[in-house]
Design a protein around this motif. Structure first.
Motif, PDB file in Angstrom:
ATOM      1  N   ALA A  13       0.852  -1.192   0.000  1.00  9.41           N
ATOM      2  CA  ALA A  13       0.000   0.000   0.000  1.00  9.41           C
ATOM      3  C   ALA A  13       0.887   1.242   0.000  1.00  9.41           C
ATOM      4  N   ILE A  15       0.629   4.992   0.923  1.00 13.75           N
ATOM      5  CA  ILE A  15      -0.294   5.798   1.719  1.00 13.75           C
ATOM      6  C   ILE A  15       0.372   7.124   2.079  1.00 13.75           C
ATOM      7  N   HIS A  46      -8.841   7.069  -7.588  1.00 17.21           N
ATOM      8  CA  HIS A  46      -9.077   5.630  -7.620  1.00 17.21           C
ATOM      9  C   HIS A  46      -7.873   4.883  -7.064  1.00 17.21           C
ATOM     10  N   ARG A  47      -8.144   3.744  -6.464  1.00 16.94           N
ATOM     11  CA  ARG A  47      -7.039   2.845  -6.178  1.00 16.94           C
ATOM     12  C   ARG A  47      -6.591   2.203  -7.484  1.00 16.94           C
ATOM     13  N   VAL A  62      -0.068  -0.442  -4.527  1.00 20.88           N
ATOM     14  CA  VAL A  62      -1.461  -0.013  -4.482  1.00 20.88           C
ATOM     15  C   VAL A  62      -1.475   1.503  -4.277  1.00 20.88           C
ATOM     16  N   ASP A  63      -1.559   2.251  -5.394  1.00 23.19           N
ATOM     17  CA  ASP A  63      -1.618   3.711  -5.319  1.00 23.19           C
ATOM     18  C   ASP A  63      -3.010   4.120  -4.855  1.00 23.19           C
ATOM     19  N   THR A  64      -3.067   5.100  -3.967  1.00 20.89           N
ATOM     20  CA  THR A  64      -4.342   5.444  -3.328  1.00 20.89           C
ATOM     21  C   THR A  64      -4.580   6.947  -3.344  1.00 20.89           C
ATOM     22  N   ALA A  86     -11.447   4.515   0.119  1.00 14.10           N
ATOM     23  CA  ALA A  86     -10.559   3.828  -0.810  1.00 14.10           C
ATOM     24  C   ALA A  86      -9.142   3.776  -0.257  1.00 14.10           C
ATOM     25  N   ALA A  87      -8.679   4.891   0.315  1.00 10.41           N
ATOM     26  CA  ALA A  87      -7.326   4.932   0.866  1.00 10.41           C
ATOM     27  C   ALA A  87      -7.195   3.991   2.061  1.00 10.41           C
ATOM     28  N   ALA A  90      -7.201   0.250   1.197  1.00  9.46           N
ATOM     29  CA  ALA A  90      -6.030  -0.256   0.482  1.00  9.46           C
ATOM     30  C   ALA A  90      -5.099  -1.050   1.393  1.00  9.46           C
ATOM     31  N   GLU A 303     -14.521   0.304  -5.326  1.00  4.56           N
ATOM     32  CA  GLU A 303     -13.513   0.099  -4.287  1.00  4.56           C
ATOM     33  C   GLU A 303     -12.899  -1.279  -4.439  1.00  4.56           C
TER      34      GLU A 303
END
Length: 316
Positions: A13, A15, A46-47, A62-64, A86-87, A90, A303
Motif C-alpha cells: 500500500a 499511503i 481511484h485505487r 497499491v496507489d491510493t 478507498a485509501a 487499500a 472500491e
C-alpha cells in the motif's frame, strides 16, 4: 514467471496525505506513467495497482487517494468520503506499506496515516520524498530522527521520486518484507487497469492541469467508446461537470480550451498505448454528481481490493 525459490512478490500500500508525491513514486518504480499527476489535491481518486518487476522480485504497488482529515458526514462530500474509504481500504490484504511524506514536514495528517498503518499490523517503510527540494541538507538528519522517534518503521528512505534518486535502496529494503513466491503478474505488466480506464485518467489529468483553480473537483471523465480500428484506437469521452457555467469553462471560447485539453490527452495516450489515437470529447452536465453515491458508482468509482480486478492491462 520467475521460478527462483528466493524470488519475492507481494502487495504494497502506498499511503500518505494529498500532494506528497505518491503517484510520482509509483510511476518512477513502475517505469511508466500509469498514475496521473498534477499539483492539485484529489488528483488521484481511484485505487490503482502499479506493477514494478525487478530481478529479485515484484512489487505490486497499491496507489491510493490522499488521506484527508475526516470532516464528518455533515460537511464531507460523497467524493471526499469515498476517497478516504478507498485509501483506508487499500491496507487490507497487503504485505507491507510505504508511508510517503514530504521532506521537512510532518503534520497531523501524516501522523494519522502512520497510526492507520501501524494499527493494521503490516511493516511500514517511511519514504521521505522530495528531498531534492531541501536546500539545507544538514537539516535532513535531525528531521529524520524526529519523525522516526517513537515510531516503528521497518526502514526510512529519503528519495526524490521526480529525479529517481534513492529508489534502488528503497526497493532493496522493501523486497525482504514480501513473501517468497513467484511473480503475481507477467514480467511486462505495468498495471491491473484497462486501457479504457487509463484513457479516462489521462484526459482527467489534463483537465486538472489546465483548468487549475477554476474547476478543481467538479469534473470527471467517462469513456463511452473505445474501439480498435487497425493500428488506431477510436475513443469517445464525456467530461461531466455539475453546472452549465462549468461546462462553458471547460469548452472555452470557441471550443479552444477543450480542443487543447483533448490534444494533450491524446498525445499522452499515444505515448502510453504506443499507437495512434483518434479522440473525441464532449462536455455534459449532471448536477451534484460529486455528492451522489449512485452517480459515483455509475462513473466507475468502485472500491477494488488489492488483487486483480478488471479486464487487465492492454485491454479496453
Amino acid at each position: 514467471m520467475n521460478s527462483d525459490p528466493s524470488y519475492r512478490a507481494g502487495h504494497l500500500a502506498v499511503i500518505g496525505r494529498p500532494n506528497v508525491g505518491k503517484s510520482t513514486l509509483v510511476n518512477a518504480l513502475v517505469g511508466a506513467r500509469i498514475s496521473i499527476v498534477s499539483n492539485r489535491p484529489q488528483t488521484t481518486r481511484h485505487r490503482l495497482l502499479g506493477v514494478a518487476t525487478f530481478p529479485a522480485g515484484q512489487l505490486v504497488l497499491v496507489d491510493t487517494p490522499g488521506l484527508h482529515r475526516d470532516q464528518g458526514k455533515a460537511t464531507a462530500s460523497a467524493m471526499h468520503r469515498w476517497m478516504n474509504r478507498a485509501a483506508r481500504g487499500a491496507v487490507e490484504g497487503v504485505d507491507a506499506a510505504l508511508l510517503v511524506v514530504e521532506a521537512g514536514r510532518w503534520d497531523d495528517e501524516d501522523g494519522a496515516a502512520y497510526e492507520l498503518l501501524h494499527d493494521s499490523g503490516v511493516p511500514v517503510v517511511l519514504v521521505v520524498n522530495q528531498v531534492d527540494r531541501i536546500k539545507d541538507k544538514a537539516a535532513l538528519l535531525p528531521y529524520l530522527a524526529r519523525v522516526s522517534e517513537g515510531r516503528a518503521f521497518a526502514s526510512v528512505h529519503p528519495v526524490s521520486a521526480l529525479k529517481r534518486t534513492g529508489l534502488d535502496a528503497l526497493v532493496a529494503a522493501v523486497l525482504p518484507l514480501l513473501p517468497q513466491q513467484p511473480a503475481l503478474y507477467d514480467e511486462d505488466a505495468i498495471t491491473d487497469r484497462s486501457q479504457r480506464f487509463l484513457a479516462a485518467e489521462l484526459l482527467r489529468e489534463q483537465l486538472m492541469r489546465q483548468l487549475g483553480a477554476e474547476l478543481p473537483y467538479a469534473t470527471t471523465v467517462e469513456i463511452e467508446r473505445f474501439e480498435e480500428d487497425g493500428g488506431l484506437y477510436r475513443i469517445g469521452a464525456v467530461v461531466w461537470v455539475e453546472r452549465e457555467g462549468q461546462k462553458a469553462i471547460v469548452i472555452g471560447k470557441g471550443g479552444a480550451r477543450l480542443k487543447e485539453i483533448g490534444a494533450r490527452a491524446r498525445q499522452q495516450m499515444e505515448r502510453l498505448f504506443d499507437r495512434k489515437v483518434f479522440l473525441e470529447t464532449w462536455v455534459r452536465v449532471r448536477a451534484g454528481w460529486s455528492d451522489d453515491e449512485a452517480a459515483l458508482r455509475a462513473f466507475g468509482y468502485e472500491e477494488p481490493g488489492p488483487g486483480p480486478r478488471d479486464s487487465g492491462p492492454g485491454k479496453a
